[in-house]
Design a protein around this motif. Sequence first.
Motif, PDB file in Angstrom:
ATOM      1  N   ASP B  48      31.048 -30.015 -48.696  1.00 14.04           N
ATOM      2  CA  ASP B  48      31.685 -29.360 -49.842  1.00 14.04           C
ATOM      3  C   ASP B  48      32.373 -28.060 -49.417  1.00 14.04           C
ATOM      4  OD1 ASP B  48      29.105 -27.361 -51.290  1.00 14.04           O
ATOM      5  OD2 ASP B  48      29.121 -28.349 -49.353  1.00 14.04           O
ATOM      6  N   LEU B  49      32.042 -27.567 -48.217  1.00 16.53           N
ATOM      7  CA  LEU B  49      32.756 -26.393 -47.703  1.00 16.53           C
ATOM      8  C   LEU B  49      33.872 -26.933 -46.833  1.00 16.53           C
ATOM      9  CD1 LEU B  49      29.636 -24.309 -46.670  1.00 16.53           C
ATOM     10  CD2 LEU B  49      31.029 -23.993 -48.696  1.00 16.53           C
ATOM     11  N   CYS B  50      34.876 -27.516 -47.497  1.00 13.70           N
ATOM     12  CA  CYS B  50      35.829 -28.327 -46.731  1.00 13.70           C
ATOM     13  C   CYS B  50      36.647 -27.529 -45.722  1.00 13.70           C
ATOM     14  CB  CYS B  50      36.752 -29.091 -47.669  1.00 13.70           C
ATOM     15  SG  CYS B  50      37.841 -28.038 -48.635  1.00 13.70           S
ATOM     16  N   HIS B  51      36.951 -26.262 -46.044  1.00 13.75           N
ATOM     17  CA  HIS B  51      37.777 -25.491 -45.095  1.00 13.75           C
ATOM     18  C   HIS B  51      36.987 -25.141 -43.861  1.00 13.75           C
ATOM     19  CE1 HIS B  51      40.859 -25.176 -48.110  1.00 13.75           C
ATOM     20  NE2 HIS B  51      39.928 -24.852 -48.967  1.00 13.75           N
ATOM     21  N   ALA B  52      35.693 -24.767 -44.079  1.00 19.02           N
ATOM     22  CA  ALA B  52      34.843 -24.435 -42.928  1.00 19.02           C
ATOM     23  C   ALA B  52      34.652 -25.670 -42.059  1.00 19.02           C
ATOM     24  CB  ALA B  52      33.501 -23.891 -43.408  1.00 19.02           C
TER      25      ALA B  52
END
Lengths: 173, 227
Positions: B48-52
Amino acid sequence: MALRELSSLEKFLGLKKPNKYSTQGDRKVPVLQSNSGPGLVGLVTIATQLTQEAKRPDLLGKSAEERAVVQQWLEYRVARLECCVKEDIKTILKDLNTYLEDKVYLAGNHITIADPLMYYGLHPVIMDLAVMDKEKYLNVTRWFDHMQHYPGVRHHLPPVVVLRNRVYTSGHH
Amino acid sequence: MGFGDLKSPAGLKVLNDFLADKSYIEGYVPSQADVAVFDALSGAPSADLCHALRWYNHIKSYQKEKGSLPGVKKALGQYGPAGVADTTSGGGNAGGDDEDDDIDLFGSDEEEESEETKRIKEERLAAYNAKKSKKPTLIAKSSILLDVKPWDDETDMVEMEKHVRTIQMDGLVWGQSKLVPVGYGIKKLQIGCVVEDDKVGTDQLEELITAFEDYVQSVDIAAFNKI
Protein backbone atom coordinates in the motif's frame (compact mmCIF):
# COMPACT_ATOMS: atom_id res chain seq x y z
CA MET A 1 8.22 19.49 -34.28
CA ALA A 2 9.36 15.99 -35.04
CA LEU A 3 12.51 17.30 -36.70
CA ARG A 4 13.60 19.24 -33.63
CA GLU A 5 12.88 16.15 -31.57
CA LEU A 6 15.10 14.06 -33.76
CA SER A 7 17.96 16.52 -33.51
CA SER A 8 17.55 16.56 -29.71
CA LEU A 9 17.57 12.80 -29.79
CA GLU A 10 20.81 12.84 -31.73
CA LYS A 11 22.37 15.03 -29.05
CA PHE A 12 21.06 12.74 -26.35
CA LEU A 13 22.60 9.75 -28.08
CA GLY A 14 25.89 11.59 -28.50
CA LEU A 15 25.87 11.42 -32.27
CA LYS A 16 28.40 13.92 -33.54
CA LYS A 17 27.26 14.25 -37.13
CA PRO A 18 23.70 15.59 -37.46
CA ASN A 19 21.66 13.93 -40.17
CA LYS A 20 19.58 15.52 -42.85
CA TYR A 21 15.85 15.30 -42.39
CA SER A 22 12.83 16.32 -44.39
CA THR A 23 9.14 15.75 -44.06
CA GLN A 24 6.52 14.24 -46.25
CA GLY A 25 2.75 14.44 -46.42
CA ASP A 26 0.26 16.59 -44.54
CA ARG A 27 1.09 15.01 -41.26
CA LYS A 28 4.73 15.98 -41.67
CA VAL A 29 6.10 12.51 -41.17
CA PRO A 30 9.87 12.83 -40.78
CA VAL A 31 12.14 11.28 -43.39
CA LEU A 32 15.81 10.51 -42.90
CA GLN A 33 17.77 11.02 -46.10
CA SER A 34 20.38 8.44 -46.74
CA ASN A 35 22.96 8.21 -49.46
CA SER A 36 22.00 4.71 -50.46
CA GLY A 37 18.48 4.20 -51.61
CA PRO A 38 15.22 5.63 -50.27
CA GLY A 39 15.18 7.41 -46.96
CA LEU A 40 13.77 6.04 -43.70
CA VAL A 41 10.25 7.20 -42.99
CA GLY A 42 8.63 7.55 -39.63
CA LEU A 43 9.65 8.74 -36.18
CA VAL A 44 9.95 5.26 -34.68
CA THR A 45 11.98 3.85 -37.54
CA ILE A 46 14.38 6.77 -37.55
CA ALA A 47 14.75 6.75 -33.76
CA THR A 48 15.58 3.04 -33.81
CA GLN A 49 18.09 3.58 -36.60
CA LEU A 50 19.77 6.43 -34.73
CA THR A 51 20.09 4.30 -31.60
CA GLN A 52 21.78 1.56 -33.61
CA GLU A 53 24.05 4.13 -35.22
CA ALA A 54 25.05 5.46 -31.80
CA LYS A 55 25.88 1.89 -30.74
CA ARG A 56 23.56 2.08 -27.75
CA PRO A 57 21.49 -1.07 -28.15
CA ASP A 58 20.78 -1.04 -24.40
CA LEU A 59 18.56 1.95 -25.08
CA LEU A 60 16.28 -0.30 -27.06
CA GLY A 61 15.95 -2.73 -24.18
CA LYS A 62 18.22 -5.27 -22.55
CA SER A 63 16.01 -8.30 -22.82
CA ALA A 64 13.49 -9.48 -25.37
CA GLU A 65 10.69 -8.48 -23.03
CA GLU A 66 12.17 -5.04 -22.50
CA ARG A 67 12.63 -4.54 -26.22
CA ALA A 68 8.99 -5.41 -26.76
CA VAL A 69 7.93 -2.89 -24.12
CA VAL A 70 10.11 -0.18 -25.68
CA GLN A 71 8.62 -0.83 -29.11
CA GLN A 72 5.16 -0.76 -27.57
CA TRP A 73 5.73 2.69 -26.12
CA LEU A 74 7.23 3.99 -29.35
CA GLU A 75 4.16 2.80 -31.21
CA TYR A 76 1.96 4.32 -28.51
CA ARG A 77 3.71 7.62 -29.04
CA VAL A 78 3.01 7.70 -32.73
CA ALA A 79 -0.40 6.09 -32.77
CA ARG A 80 -2.06 7.78 -29.81
CA LEU A 81 -0.19 10.95 -29.01
CA GLU A 82 0.22 12.34 -32.50
CA CYS A 83 -3.42 12.20 -33.44
CA CYS A 84 -5.31 12.52 -30.20
CA VAL A 85 -8.21 14.71 -29.24
CA LYS A 86 -8.69 16.56 -25.99
CA GLU A 87 -10.91 13.84 -24.50
CA ASP A 88 -8.31 11.19 -25.23
CA ILE A 89 -5.68 13.07 -23.25
CA LYS A 90 -7.39 12.23 -19.98
CA THR A 91 -7.48 8.53 -20.86
CA ILE A 92 -3.86 8.58 -21.94
CA LEU A 93 -2.77 10.28 -18.73
CA LYS A 94 -4.83 7.91 -16.63
CA ASP A 95 -3.31 4.86 -18.35
CA LEU A 96 0.17 6.25 -18.02
CA ASN A 97 -0.34 7.11 -14.37
CA THR A 98 -1.43 3.57 -13.52
CA TYR A 99 1.45 2.11 -15.52
CA LEU A 100 4.08 4.31 -13.88
CA GLU A 101 2.91 3.66 -10.35
CA ASP A 102 5.56 1.03 -9.72
CA LYS A 103 8.10 2.01 -12.37
CA VAL A 104 10.78 4.61 -12.50
CA TYR A 105 11.40 4.33 -16.24
CA LEU A 106 8.97 3.21 -18.94
CA ALA A 107 10.79 -0.04 -19.62
CA GLY A 108 12.91 -1.82 -17.07
CA ASN A 109 15.13 -0.14 -14.51
CA HIS A 110 17.14 2.04 -16.85
CA ILE A 111 16.46 4.70 -19.41
CA THR A 112 15.51 3.57 -22.91
CA ILE A 113 14.70 5.37 -26.12
CA ALA A 114 11.01 5.21 -25.20
CA ASP A 115 11.50 7.63 -22.29
CA PRO A 116 12.82 10.71 -24.15
CA LEU A 117 10.44 10.14 -27.04
CA MET A 118 7.40 9.92 -24.78
CA TYR A 119 8.73 12.97 -22.93
CA TYR A 120 8.91 15.00 -26.14
CA GLY A 121 5.46 13.83 -27.13
CA LEU A 122 3.89 14.61 -23.78
CA HIS A 123 5.63 17.94 -23.25
CA PRO A 124 2.91 20.15 -24.78
CA VAL A 125 0.28 18.22 -22.82
CA ILE A 126 2.01 18.55 -19.47
CA MET A 127 2.83 22.23 -20.10
CA ASP A 128 -0.86 23.02 -20.22
CA LEU A 129 -1.87 20.76 -17.37
CA ALA A 130 -3.38 22.48 -14.35
CA VAL A 131 -1.69 22.03 -10.97
CA MET A 132 -4.64 19.98 -9.80
CA ASP A 133 -4.27 17.57 -12.70
CA LYS A 134 -0.54 17.33 -12.14
CA GLU A 135 -1.35 16.17 -8.62
CA LYS A 136 -3.97 13.76 -9.92
CA TYR A 137 -1.56 12.09 -12.32
CA LEU A 138 1.21 12.18 -9.78
CA ASN A 139 3.21 9.31 -11.25
CA VAL A 140 3.21 10.89 -14.71
CA THR A 141 4.35 14.17 -13.18
CA ARG A 142 7.09 12.41 -11.24
CA TRP A 143 8.34 10.55 -14.33
CA PHE A 144 8.11 13.70 -16.43
CA ASP A 145 10.09 15.76 -13.91
CA HIS A 146 12.66 12.97 -13.76
CA MET A 147 12.98 12.98 -17.57
CA GLN A 148 13.38 16.71 -17.92
CA HIS A 149 16.24 16.64 -15.44
CA TYR A 150 17.94 13.63 -16.98
CA PRO A 151 21.21 14.76 -18.54
CA GLY A 152 20.87 15.13 -22.27
CA VAL A 153 17.13 14.81 -22.68
CA ARG A 154 15.57 18.24 -22.38
CA HIS A 155 17.44 20.35 -24.97
CA HIS A 156 15.04 22.46 -26.96
CA LEU A 157 12.05 22.29 -24.64
CA PRO A 158 11.37 24.76 -21.83
CA PRO A 159 11.27 23.17 -18.38
CA VAL A 160 7.85 22.64 -16.89
CA VAL A 161 7.57 23.71 -13.27
CA VAL A 162 6.48 20.85 -11.09
CA LEU A 163 5.39 21.92 -7.65
CA ARG A 164 4.07 19.66 -4.98
CA ASN A 165 1.18 21.65 -3.62
CA ARG A 166 0.46 20.55 -0.08
CA VAL A 167 -3.16 21.63 -0.37
CA TYR A 168 -4.08 18.73 -2.59
CA THR A 169 -2.23 15.93 -0.85
CA SER A 170 -5.15 14.90 1.32
CA GLY A 171 -6.66 12.73 -1.36
CA HIS A 172 -3.48 11.07 -2.54
CA HIS A 173 -0.64 9.05 -1.08
CA MET B 1 15.45 16.48 7.92
CA GLY B 2 15.29 12.71 8.13
CA PHE B 3 12.40 10.35 7.80
CA GLY B 4 11.91 9.56 11.44
CA ASP B 5 12.33 5.94 12.38
CA LEU B 6 12.39 4.00 9.14
CA LYS B 7 11.55 0.79 10.90
CA SER B 8 8.26 2.18 12.12
CA PRO B 9 5.15 2.52 9.94
CA ALA B 10 5.17 6.28 10.55
CA GLY B 11 8.67 6.60 9.16
CA LEU B 12 7.82 4.48 6.14
CA LYS B 13 4.82 6.64 5.48
CA VAL B 14 7.03 9.75 5.47
CA LEU B 15 9.34 7.99 3.01
CA ASN B 16 6.39 7.06 0.83
CA ASP B 17 5.07 10.63 0.76
CA PHE B 18 8.54 11.94 0.01
CA LEU B 19 8.98 9.57 -2.91
CA ALA B 20 5.55 10.21 -4.40
CA ASP B 21 6.93 12.90 -6.70
CA LYS B 22 10.57 11.89 -6.72
CA SER B 23 12.38 9.03 -8.34
CA TYR B 24 15.36 9.15 -6.00
CA ILE B 25 16.15 10.32 -2.48
CA GLU B 26 18.44 13.04 -3.74
CA GLY B 27 18.56 14.54 -7.20
CA TYR B 28 17.65 12.68 -10.37
CA VAL B 29 20.12 9.82 -10.43
CA PRO B 30 20.70 6.97 -8.00
CA SER B 31 23.35 7.89 -5.46
CA GLN B 32 24.75 6.95 -2.08
CA ALA B 33 21.74 8.73 -0.60
CA ASP B 34 19.52 5.98 -1.96
CA VAL B 35 21.94 3.32 -0.70
CA ALA B 36 21.89 4.84 2.79
CA VAL B 37 18.12 4.88 3.04
CA PHE B 38 17.82 1.47 1.38
CA ASP B 39 20.13 -0.07 3.93
CA ALA B 40 18.12 1.45 6.76
CA LEU B 41 14.97 -0.34 5.72
CA SER B 42 14.48 -3.78 7.17
CA GLY B 43 12.67 -5.11 4.13
CA ALA B 44 10.49 -4.21 1.21
CA PRO B 45 7.74 -1.75 2.08
CA SER B 46 4.21 -3.09 1.93
CA ALA B 47 2.19 -2.81 -1.24
CA ASP B 48 0.00 0.00 0.00
CA LEU B 49 3.07 2.25 0.21
CA CYS B 50 3.33 2.08 -3.53
CA HIS B 51 5.89 4.86 -4.04
CA ALA B 52 8.25 3.45 -1.42
CA LEU B 53 7.85 0.00 -2.94
CA ARG B 54 8.56 1.28 -6.45
CA TRP B 55 11.69 3.05 -5.25
CA TYR B 56 12.78 0.02 -3.26
CA ASN B 57 12.51 -2.37 -6.19
CA HIS B 58 14.28 0.10 -8.44
CA ILE B 59 17.21 0.60 -6.06
CA LYS B 60 17.40 -3.16 -5.48
CA SER B 61 18.19 -3.55 -9.16
CA TYR B 62 21.30 -1.43 -8.64
CA GLN B 63 22.62 -3.92 -6.08
CA LYS B 64 25.77 -4.69 -8.00
CA GLU B 65 26.68 -1.05 -8.50
CA LYS B 66 26.03 -0.03 -4.93
CA GLY B 67 29.60 0.99 -4.25
CA SER B 68 30.04 2.96 -7.44
CA LEU B 69 27.00 5.18 -7.15
CA PRO B 70 27.87 8.87 -6.91
CA GLY B 71 27.73 10.96 -3.79
CA VAL B 72 28.86 10.62 -0.22
CA LYS B 73 26.93 8.58 2.29
CA LYS B 74 25.64 10.87 4.98
CA ALA B 75 23.91 10.10 8.24
CA LEU B 76 20.33 9.03 7.69
CA GLY B 77 18.99 12.15 9.31
CA GLN B 78 20.31 14.26 6.46
CA TYR B 79 17.85 12.93 3.92
CA GLY B 80 14.17 13.31 3.54
CA PRO B 81 11.73 16.17 3.82
CA ALA B 82 12.57 19.23 5.87
CA GLY B 83 10.38 19.67 8.89
CA VAL B 84 10.51 16.08 10.10
CA ALA B 85 12.30 15.67 13.43
CA ASP B 86 15.69 14.08 12.97
CA THR B 87 15.44 11.08 15.25
CA THR B 88 18.65 9.39 14.24
CA SER B 89 20.96 12.12 15.44
CA GLY B 90 20.16 11.05 19.01
CA GLY B 91 22.66 8.26 18.45
CA GLY B 92 25.16 10.78 17.12
CA ASN B 93 27.72 9.81 14.51
CA ALA B 94 27.81 6.33 15.93
CA GLY B 95 24.17 6.04 14.97
CA GLY B 96 25.04 7.01 11.42
CA ASP B 97 27.74 4.38 11.09
CA ASP B 98 25.62 1.74 12.69
CA GLU B 99 23.11 2.12 9.87
CA ASP B 100 25.53 0.22 7.68
CA ASP B 101 26.41 -2.49 10.16
CA ASP B 102 22.92 -2.92 11.41
CA ILE B 103 20.71 -4.10 8.58
CA ASP B 104 23.07 -5.05 5.82
CA LEU B 105 20.84 -6.80 3.34
CA PHE B 106 23.68 -7.70 1.06
CA GLY B 107 26.01 -8.99 3.75
CA SER B 108 26.18 -12.39 5.37
CA ASP B 109 27.02 -11.49 8.99
CA GLU B 110 23.51 -11.08 10.29
CA GLU B 111 23.76 -13.81 12.93
CA GLU B 112 26.77 -12.32 14.68
CA GLU B 113 25.28 -8.89 14.83
CA SER B 114 21.91 -9.68 16.34
CA GLU B 115 23.11 -8.75 19.84
CA GLU B 116 24.45 -5.48 18.58
CA THR B 117 21.33 -4.69 16.60
CA LYS B 118 19.16 -5.25 19.66
CA ARG B 119 21.26 -2.87 21.70
CA ILE B 120 21.29 -0.26 18.94
CA LYS B 121 17.56 -0.57 18.46
CA GLU B 122 16.92 0.11 22.11
CA GLU B 123 19.35 2.95 22.15
CA ARG B 124 17.68 4.53 19.14
CA LEU B 125 14.21 3.96 20.53
CA ALA B 126 15.18 5.79 23.71
CA ALA B 127 16.66 8.65 21.70
CA TYR B 128 13.55 8.80 19.51
CA ASN B 129 11.28 9.02 22.51
CA ALA B 130 13.44 11.67 24.11
CA LYS B 131 13.37 13.67 20.89
CA LYS B 132 9.64 13.23 20.58
CA SER B 133 9.02 14.65 24.02
CA LYS B 134 11.25 17.63 23.33
CA LYS B 135 9.60 18.26 19.90
CA PRO B 136 12.10 20.59 18.26
CA THR B 137 10.68 22.86 15.62
CA LEU B 138 12.43 23.05 12.30
CA ILE B 139 11.75 26.06 10.16
CA ALA B 140 10.65 25.20 6.66
CA LYS B 141 12.28 27.45 4.11
CA SER B 142 11.95 27.82 0.39
CA SER B 143 13.99 29.51 -2.27
CA ILE B 144 11.87 31.45 -4.77
CA LEU B 145 13.00 32.92 -8.07
CA LEU B 146 10.76 35.76 -9.22
CA ASP B 147 10.43 37.18 -12.71
CA VAL B 148 9.50 40.86 -12.53
CA LYS B 149 8.41 42.27 -15.87
CA PRO B 150 8.50 46.00 -16.73
CA TRP B 151 6.06 47.88 -18.96
CA ASP B 152 8.53 48.52 -21.78
CA ASP B 153 12.19 48.91 -22.53
CA GLU B 154 12.22 52.49 -21.27
CA THR B 155 11.60 51.39 -17.69
CA ASP B 156 14.56 52.01 -15.43
CA MET B 157 15.45 48.52 -14.23
CA VAL B 158 17.84 49.77 -11.56
CA GLU B 159 15.07 51.84 -9.96
CA MET B 160 12.73 48.89 -10.21
CA GLU B 161 15.19 46.62 -8.48
CA LYS B 162 15.69 49.19 -5.73
CA HIS B 163 11.94 49.33 -5.16
CA VAL B 164 11.60 45.57 -5.07
CA ARG B 165 14.39 45.29 -2.54
CA THR B 166 12.69 47.81 -0.25
CA ILE B 167 10.01 45.24 0.43
CA GLN B 168 10.75 43.98 3.91
CA MET B 169 8.88 41.16 5.55
CA ASP B 170 9.56 38.96 8.53
CA GLY B 171 11.10 35.80 7.20
CA LEU B 172 12.06 37.25 3.80
CA VAL B 173 15.65 37.61 2.68
CA TRP B 174 16.45 38.98 -0.79
CA GLY B 175 19.15 37.24 -2.75
CA GLN B 176 20.89 37.67 -6.05
CA SER B 177 19.33 39.32 -9.04
CA LYS B 178 20.04 39.56 -12.73
CA LEU B 179 18.53 41.12 -15.82
CA VAL B 180 17.38 38.68 -18.48
CA PRO B 181 16.54 39.99 -21.95
CA VAL B 182 13.15 38.88 -23.25
CA GLY B 183 13.20 40.45 -26.68
CA TYR B 184 12.50 43.84 -28.30
CA GLY B 185 15.01 45.40 -25.92
CA ILE B 186 12.89 44.60 -22.89
CA LYS B 187 14.63 43.02 -19.92
CA LYS B 188 12.98 41.25 -17.03
CA LEU B 189 14.37 41.26 -13.53
CA GLN B 190 15.07 37.84 -12.14
CA ILE B 191 15.50 38.09 -8.43
CA GLY B 192 15.83 35.33 -5.89
CA CYS B 193 14.79 35.29 -2.28
CA VAL B 194 14.65 32.89 0.62
CA VAL B 195 11.41 32.81 2.58
CA GLU B 196 10.13 31.00 5.63
CA ASP B 197 7.03 29.14 4.48
CA ASP B 198 4.96 29.98 7.51
CA LYS B 199 5.61 33.69 7.52
CA VAL B 200 5.64 34.67 3.87
CA GLY B 201 3.20 33.65 1.15
CA THR B 202 3.93 34.02 -2.56
CA ASP B 203 0.63 35.84 -3.18
CA GLN B 204 1.57 38.43 -0.59
CA LEU B 205 4.95 38.92 -2.21
CA GLU B 206 3.42 39.21 -5.66
CA GLU B 207 0.89 41.79 -4.44
CA LEU B 208 3.56 43.90 -2.81
CA ILE B 209 5.71 43.87 -5.92
CA THR B 210 2.86 44.65 -8.31
CA ALA B 211 1.98 47.58 -6.06
CA PHE B 212 4.86 49.43 -7.77
CA GLU B 213 2.59 50.05 -10.73
CA ASP B 214 4.87 52.56 -12.41
CA TYR B 215 7.60 50.03 -12.91
CA VAL B 216 6.13 46.58 -12.65
CA GLN B 217 3.77 45.16 -15.24
CA SER B 218 3.56 41.68 -13.73
CA VAL B 219 5.32 39.19 -11.52
CA ASP B 220 5.75 35.48 -12.08
CA ILE B 221 7.33 32.75 -10.07
CA ALA B 222 10.07 31.26 -12.21
CA ALA B 223 11.19 28.68 -9.68
CA PHE B 224 10.19 27.53 -6.25
CA ASN B 225 12.41 25.06 -4.38
CA LYS B 226 12.09 23.78 -0.84
CA ILE B 227 15.28 24.02 1.11
